[in-house]
Design a protein around this motif. Structure first.
Motif, mmCIF file in Angstrom:
data_model
loop_
_atom_site.group_PDB
_atom_site.id
_atom_site.type_symbol
_atom_site.label_atom_id
_atom_site.label_comp_id
_atom_site.label_asym_id
_atom_site.label_seq_id
_atom_site.Cartn_x
_atom_site.Cartn_y
_atom_site.Cartn_z
ATOM 1 N N TRP A 60 -26.057 6.348 -8.198
ATOM 2 C CA TRP A 60 -27.304 6.976 -7.775
ATOM 3 C C TRP A 60 -27.421 8.365 -7.394
ATOM 4 N N LEU A 61 -26.149 9.064 -7.379
ATOM 5 C CA LEU A 61 -26.086 10.429 -7.338
ATOM 6 C C LEU A 61 -26.561 11.205 -8.813
ATOM 7 N N ILE A 69 -30.960 8.689 -9.754
ATOM 8 C CA ILE A 69 -31.489 8.355 -8.400
ATOM 9 C C ILE A 69 -32.294 7.103 -8.573
ATOM 10 N N CYS A 72 -31.245 4.000 -6.855
ATOM 11 C CA CYS A 72 -31.508 3.790 -5.324
ATOM 12 C C CYS A 72 -32.368 2.475 -5.196
ATOM 13 N N ARG A 87 -28.906 4.093 0.291
ATOM 14 C CA ARG A 87 -28.665 4.969 -0.974
ATOM 15 C C ARG A 87 -29.441 6.065 -0.838
ATOM 16 N N ILE A 88 -30.512 5.896 -0.556
ATOM 17 C CA ILE A 88 -31.429 7.124 -0.440
ATOM 18 C C ILE A 88 -31.215 7.750 0.711
ATOM 19 N N LEU A 110 -28.151 10.359 0.176
ATOM 20 C CA LEU A 110 -28.747 11.616 -0.455
ATOM 21 C C LEU A 110 -29.466 12.554 0.396
ATOM 22 N N TRP A 154 -36.763 15.881 -6.003
ATOM 23 C CA TRP A 154 -35.934 14.951 -6.438
ATOM 24 C C TRP A 154 -35.724 13.558 -5.412
ATOM 25 N N ILE A 155 -35.791 13.978 -4.190
ATOM 26 C CA ILE A 155 -35.746 12.710 -3.203
ATOM 27 C C ILE A 155 -37.131 12.131 -2.969
ATOM 28 N N SER A 204 -38.729 10.480 -5.879
ATOM 29 C CA SER A 204 -38.148 9.251 -6.073
ATOM 30 C C SER A 204 -38.730 8.124 -5.239
#
Length: 372
Positions: free
Chosen positions: A160-161, A164, A167, A231-232, A235, A284-285, A288
């Protein structure tokens, strides 16, 4: 007792915390998958005690001697003479205008200069020495450096890095690994330790604001752990730790009077801040969590919307801080200096005090030609 049990059952109802058609029994650890366990959120509490002990030992035997070797003195400010009238006035309001100074001078049969000098000494009494501030920044720099590198190394091998979408692929049936577990527990223990140490450290003006900030961070980490959004969450932690490393390094250089190094590192900090907090975090985050997650998971649930809402609140705070950071940087680099603090009675102006410990005051402290 039965009423208490009903409240607990209502709080942990799967309809709130889990996707549709998913029960808590579906996420019980088994031989194939090790799911997150909300009961593990109690572990960071005793771990926070260990963190506080490590901080004490490092500050006493490593950071303090290192600061002294750089020429930083642990001198305490001179105490203001005892005066009941001035103390009572200071307790009500520690910012006196000219009219108040004149009134107090007449009342005490002092000169205005004597009253102003007493106020300056009294304000300085509550401020930590430069060596104490150096040790505090060294500790935070040490932790953020360790946390960022630990997270980056173990996430390097996680899919997931690099994509993404992982995630959300397979959510909520995503197991947690031992390195992820430690990443979360260490982060939670650090913020619990920060919340506790505030009551023993030198109190700053923004004491309660920072305390609430630490508690909100703990809630966000705990929430993501319970909902299996780990997972998220990893990040988010990774993108937030790296910028603070340079901020604390710049402050350390400032306290040691390495101004050129401070200037360089502070510029690096602003660049890293813009890339991570204004670039990676929203585009990005948050993209997502807001766009990819509903597309992959299909059916979302109340806890998801609460979690995503908290992330957007975090973005709002980043935008506010960025606006002030850039404004202070513009003033600093165009005027060649920043006064002790930037004050105004207007709500449209920035108000900064050099005795607080907020993010903006940290920036004010390390910008080129700024004053501590």
């Amino acid at each position: 007792m039965w009423m208490f049990r009903e409240v607990i059952d209502a709080f942990w109802t799967p309809d709130i915390w889990l996707p549709p058609n998913t029960k808590w029994s579906d996420l019980e650890p088994n031989e194939r998958v090790q799911y997150t366990d909300h009961r593990h959120l109690f572990y960071p509490l005793p771990m926070a005690i260990v963190v506080l002990l490590i901080r004490y030992l490092l500050e006493k035997y490593c950071f303090s001697p290192f600061g002294v070797s750089l020429g930083i003195k642990n001198t305490k400010p001179k105490r203001a003479p005892d005066n009941v009238i001035l103390e009572e006035t200071f307790a009500k309001n520690n910012k006196w205008n000219h009219k108040e100074v004149v009134g107090l001078a007449k009342r005490l049969d002092w000169t205005e200069r004597q009253v102003e000098r007493w106020l300056r000494l009294r304000r300085a009494q509550g401020k930590p020495s430069t060596l104490v501030k150096f040790c505090e920044s060294s500790w935070r720099c040490f932790y953020y450096t360790f946390s960022f590198h630990y997270g980056f190394v173990f996430l390097w091998s996680k899919p997931w890095l690099w994509n993404i979408d992982y995630c959300w692929i397979g959510y909520p049936h995503q197991g947690t690994t031992r390195d992820t577990w430690w990443y979360y527990m260490m982060s939670l223990s650090f913020y619990w330790a920060l919340a506790v140490s505030q009551f023993f450290d030198v109190k700053r003006k923004d004491f309660w604001q920072m305390f609430v900030h630490h508690i909100c961070t703990i809630c966000l980490l705990s929430f993501s752990w319970i909902c299996n959004f780990h997972r998220i969450g990893t990040l988010v932690l990774l993108t937030h730790d790296c910028g603070d490393i340079f901020l604390e390094c710049a402050k350390m250089a400032k306290y040691a009077k390495y101004q050129k190094l401070c200037d360089i590192v502070s510029v690096i900090f602003i660049i890293v801040w813009l890339i991570t907090r204004i670039g990676l975090f929203p585009f990005w985050i948050l993209y997502s969590t807001s766009v990819d997650a509903p597309r992959v998971v299909n059916q979302m649930f109340p806890a998801y919307y609460i979690f995503n809402g908290l992330l957007f609140l975090l973005l709002g705070l980043h935008l506010y801080w960025t606006h002030l950071i850039l404004r202070i940087a513009f003033i600093s680099w165009n005027s060649g200096k920043i006064d002790g603090d930037i004050r105004s009675s207007s709500s449209d102006e920035i108000t900064l005090d050099d005795d607080s410990n907020s993010k903006i005051d940290d920036i004010n402290e390390v910008l080129p030609n700024g004053t501590t």
